[in-house]
Design an enzyme around this catalytic site. Structure first.
Site, PDB file in Angstrom:
ATOM      1  N   ARG A   2      50.348  32.674   7.170  1.00  0.00           N
ATOM      2  CA  ARG A   2      49.368  33.770   7.314  1.00  0.00           C
ATOM      3  C   ARG A   2      49.812  35.021   6.554  1.00  0.00           C
ATOM      4  NH1 ARG A   2      47.682  29.875   8.732  1.00  0.00           N
ATOM      5  NH2 ARG A   2      46.694  29.254  10.689  1.00  0.00           N
ATOM      6  N   SER A  49      42.346  33.081  16.674  1.00  0.00           N
ATOM      7  CA  SER A  49      43.708  33.234  17.222  1.00  0.00           C
ATOM      8  C   SER A  49      44.124  34.695  17.135  1.00  0.00           C
ATOM      9  CB  SER A  49      44.707  32.410  16.410  1.00  0.00           C
ATOM     10  OG  SER A  49      44.315  31.068  16.422  1.00  0.00           O
ATOM     11  N   GLU A  82      47.970  38.482  14.912  1.00  0.00           N
ATOM     12  CA  GLU A  82      47.455  37.975  13.636  1.00  0.00           C
ATOM     13  C   GLU A  82      46.304  38.886  13.182  1.00  0.00           C
ATOM     14  OE1 GLU A  82      46.782  33.664  13.397  1.00  0.00           O
ATOM     15  OE2 GLU A  82      45.084  34.059  12.078  1.00  0.00           O
TER      16      GLU A  82
HETATM   17  C1  LIG Z   1      36.285  31.718  15.592  1.00  0.00           C
HETATM   18  C2  LIG Z   1      37.363  31.994  14.573  1.00  0.00           C
HETATM   19  C3  LIG Z   1      38.176  30.957  14.153  1.00  0.00           C
HETATM   20  C4  LIG Z   1      39.182  31.183  13.204  1.00  0.00           C
HETATM   21  N1  LIG Z   1      39.947  30.143  12.811  1.00  0.00           N
HETATM   22  C5  LIG Z   1      40.919  30.327  11.872  1.00  0.00           C
HETATM   23  C6  LIG Z   1      41.720  29.229  11.425  1.00  0.00           C
HETATM   24  O1  LIG Z   1      41.544  28.086  11.837  1.00  0.00           O
HETATM   25  N2  LIG Z   1      42.689  29.496  10.518  1.00  0.00           N
HETATM   26  C7  LIG Z   1      42.897  30.743   9.997  1.00  0.00           C
HETATM   27  O2  LIG Z   1      43.803  30.902   9.169  1.00  0.00           O
HETATM   28  N3  LIG Z   1      42.141  31.794  10.399  1.00  0.00           N
HETATM   29  C8  LIG Z   1      41.166  31.619  11.325  1.00  0.00           C
HETATM   30  N4  LIG Z   1      40.408  32.680  11.751  1.00  0.00           N
HETATM   31  C9  LIG Z   1      40.657  34.021  11.208  1.00  0.00           C
HETATM   32  C10 LIG Z   1      39.719  34.400  10.030  1.00  0.00           C
HETATM   33  O3  LIG Z   1      38.652  33.515   9.962  1.00  0.00           O
HETATM   34  C11 LIG Z   1      40.466  34.416   8.704  1.00  0.00           C
HETATM   35  O4  LIG Z   1      41.556  35.297   8.762  1.00  0.00           O
HETATM   36  C12 LIG Z   1      39.555  34.804   7.538  1.00  0.00           C
HETATM   37  O5  LIG Z   1      40.209  34.583   6.309  1.00  0.00           O
HETATM   38  C13 LIG Z   1      39.108  36.257   7.620  1.00  0.00           C
HETATM   39  O6  LIG Z   1      38.240  36.512   6.548  1.00  0.00           O
HETATM   40  P1  LIG Z   1      37.384  37.836   6.506  1.00  0.00           P
HETATM   41  O7  LIG Z   1      36.621  37.832   5.228  1.00  0.00           O
HETATM   42  O8  LIG Z   1      36.600  37.960   7.741  1.00  0.00           O
HETATM   43  O9  LIG Z   1      38.526  38.954   6.457  1.00  0.00           O
HETATM   44  P2  LIG Z   1      38.512  40.362   7.192  1.00  0.00           P
HETATM   45  O10 LIG Z   1      38.682  40.144   8.647  1.00  0.00           O
HETATM   46  O11 LIG Z   1      37.349  41.152   6.762  1.00  0.00           O
HETATM   47  O12 LIG Z   1      39.851  40.990   6.593  1.00  0.00           O
HETATM   48  C14 LIG Z   1      41.098  40.465   6.968  1.00  0.00           C
HETATM   49  C15 LIG Z   1      42.205  41.194   6.194  1.00  0.00           C
HETATM   50  O13 LIG Z   1      42.147  40.867   4.802  1.00  0.00           O
HETATM   51  C16 LIG Z   1      41.949  42.034   4.015  1.00  0.00           C
HETATM   52  N5  LIG Z   1      41.022  41.670   2.924  1.00  0.00           N
HETATM   53  C17 LIG Z   1      39.825  41.050   3.043  1.00  0.00           C
HETATM   54  N6  LIG Z   1      39.298  40.817   1.832  1.00  0.00           N
HETATM   55  C18 LIG Z   1      40.175  41.318   0.939  1.00  0.00           C
HETATM   56  C19 LIG Z   1      40.197  41.393  -0.491  1.00  0.00           C
HETATM   57  N7  LIG Z   1      39.198  40.904  -1.232  1.00  0.00           N
HETATM   58  N8  LIG Z   1      41.258  41.978  -1.100  1.00  0.00           N
HETATM   59  C20 LIG Z   1      42.288  42.492  -0.362  1.00  0.00           C
HETATM   60  N9  LIG Z   1      42.328  42.449   0.993  1.00  0.00           N
HETATM   61  C21 LIG Z   1      41.282  41.872   1.618  1.00  0.00           C
HETATM   62  C22 LIG Z   1      41.349  43.058   4.954  1.00  0.00           C
HETATM   63  O14 LIG Z   1      41.583  44.379   4.489  1.00  0.00           O
HETATM   64  C23 LIG Z   1      42.068  42.721   6.252  1.00  0.00           C
HETATM   65  O15 LIG Z   1      43.354  43.287   6.257  1.00  0.00           O
HETATM   66  C24 LIG Z   1      39.384  32.475  12.685  1.00  0.00           C
HETATM   67  C25 LIG Z   1      38.544  33.525  13.097  1.00  0.00           C
HETATM   68  C26 LIG Z   1      37.543  33.285  14.034  1.00  0.00           C
HETATM   69  C27 LIG Z   1      36.634  34.410  14.440  1.00  0.00           C
END
Ligand SMILES: Cc1cc2nc3c(=O)[nH]c(=O)nc-3n(C[C@H](O)[C@H](O)[C@H](O)COP(=O)(O)OP(=O)(O)OC[C@H]3O[C@@H](n4cnc5c(N)ncnc54)[C@H](O)[C@@H]3O)c2cc1C
Length: 341
Positions: free
Chosen positions: A165, A239, A336
């Site tokens: 992560r 998580s 996380e």
């Molecule tokens: C129901 C559920 C299940 C999930 N299951 C998993 C799983 O199985 N495995 C897993 O690894 N994760 C899981 N996650 C967590 C999540 O889905 C991931 O972390 C996902 O990659 C988040 O993407 P996001 O676009 O929503 O990022 P955001 O939440 O919008 O951002 C997350 C972080 O990344 C940074 N960021 C986003 N985009 C960029 C960019 N383009 N450049 C620089 N920084 C950036 C943001 O500033 C922030 O710090 C789950 C979440 C939920 C709600």
């Protein structure tokens, strides 16, 4: 591109809590992104990149800077010789739609990461992982805007320093980069990973002996739907804590008290312990609820906003969990989820 003021962020995150952004910009291309970054620099304001908001918690007081909503799209697929392929996607592409497109073209590699909410850019930043696959195993390059030089730099997989992560983009030095595009290396009709316990059981129950890539995607979606809350109805970020990595010696000592404690090798001298086990079997948090916040009925690691929760309530709830795990095992759980404040 318009820069808006006082935009409420709660509904732009899957937890659905928190206040407003002082300034807000949706960027659809690199030129928009540069305008947004220059705006923040001129006003001497911090900026925060928001993808789908599936791994963040917005502070109740909001964010006193510029939130840049990543909406750079575009998917390009190149099939090469020897069944190799490259799929290039804009950082603002919705992750699961992108995975669905690769599966449709029988390009293997990402199917075990099906149905993870989020964007392509964030998948690289957080090195998402599930069911035995981490996205780093299929990333060839990451392109990112250097917000100091305002030039786009191309990082090789090695330069991204991926970890559990983690990536270079989460480090102090890497935070000045904004991911704009990711190139994935995939294989036409390539090998599938079906040895993860839940996946194996799924195919055994369905009596599927040689699953196809499409079968694997369908299996993962069905398993996830059963295990995790649906973000369309329930506030959550999946998580909440990372799985802690501890020394083999520490894990051995814990196993004496908790003989069923599972762990996985994570280095020569360290192992990773499922945080869900600690929260559920050691601390009894599965299904625990206090006010508007609770843990998901099937998974103690997943914190849920049952409606109307504040970010403070969620963080206080998480603090109680952290303290109990520390008291019972001596382990410090690390969040996380990232707090925007
Ligand atoms: C129901 C559920 C299940 C999930 N299951 C998993 C799983 O199985 N495995 C897993 O690894 N994760 C899981 N996650 C967590 C999540 O889905 C991931 O972390 C996902 O990659 C988040 O993407 P996001 O676009 O929503 O990022 P955001 O939440 O919008 O951002 C997350 C972080 O990344 C940074 N960021 C986003 N985009 C960029 C960019 N383009 N450049 C620089 N920084 C950036 C943001 O500033 C922030 O710090 C789950 C979440 C939920 C709600």
């Amino acid at each position: 591109m318009k820069i808006q003021e006082n935009v409420s962020l709660g509904e732009l995150t899957t937890f659905r809590t928190g206040g407003a952004a002082r300034y807000f910009a949706s960027v659809k291309n690199i030129s928009d992104l540069k305008i947004a970054v220059r705006f923040a620099k001129e006003k001497k304001l911090p900026f925060f990149i928001l993808g789908r908001g599936a791994n963040v918690l917005v502070s109740d007081a909001g964010f006193c800077g510029l939130v840049i909503k990543m909406e750079i799209r575009g998917i390009e697929v190149k099939e090469l010789l020897n069944k190799k392929a490259r799929a290039i996607a804009g950082a603002g592409e919705e992750w699961d739609s992108f995975v669905a497109k690769t599966v449709k073209r029988k390009l293997c590699g990402l199917e075990n990461l099906s149905f993870i909410p989020g964007t392509v850019g964030a998948s690289a930043v957080g090195n998402i992982g599930a069911y035995g696959t981490e996205v780093k195993d299929h990333i060839l390059f990451v392109e990112a805007l250097d917000t100091e030089t305002m030039k786009v730099k191309k990082f090789s997989n090695k330069e991204c320093s991926f970890g559990y992560r983690e990536s270079f983009f989460k480090t102090k030095e890497g935070k000045k980069y904004i991911v704009t595009r990711v190139t994935f290396s995939l294989k036409k009709n390539g090998a599938l990973k079906t040895d993860y316990k839940d996946v194996l059981e799924f195919f055994e129950n369905k009596k599927i002996i040689s699953p196809t890539q499409k079968n694997v995607r369908e299996a993962i979606i069905e398993i996830r739907k059963k295990k995790l809350p649906d973000v369309s109805f329930v506030g959550t970020a999946g998580s909440f804590f990372k799985n802690p990595v501890v020394s083999k010696r520490k894990a051995g000592a814990l196993k004496e008290t908790y003989p069923n404690l599972p762990f996985f090798l994570s280095g020569e001298k360290s192992v990773k312990i499922p945080a869900g086990f600690l929260l559920d079997k050691v601390c009894g948090f599965k299904g625990y609820k206090k006010g508007n916040v609770g843990t998901w009925e099937n998974q103690a690691l997943v914190l849920v906003n049952y409606g109307g929760a504040t970010t403070k309530e969620i963080l206080d709830f998480a603090d109680v969990m952290k303290k109990k795990v520390k008291e019972k095992t001596g382990i410090d759980l690390e969040m996380e989820v990232k707090v925007i404040k």
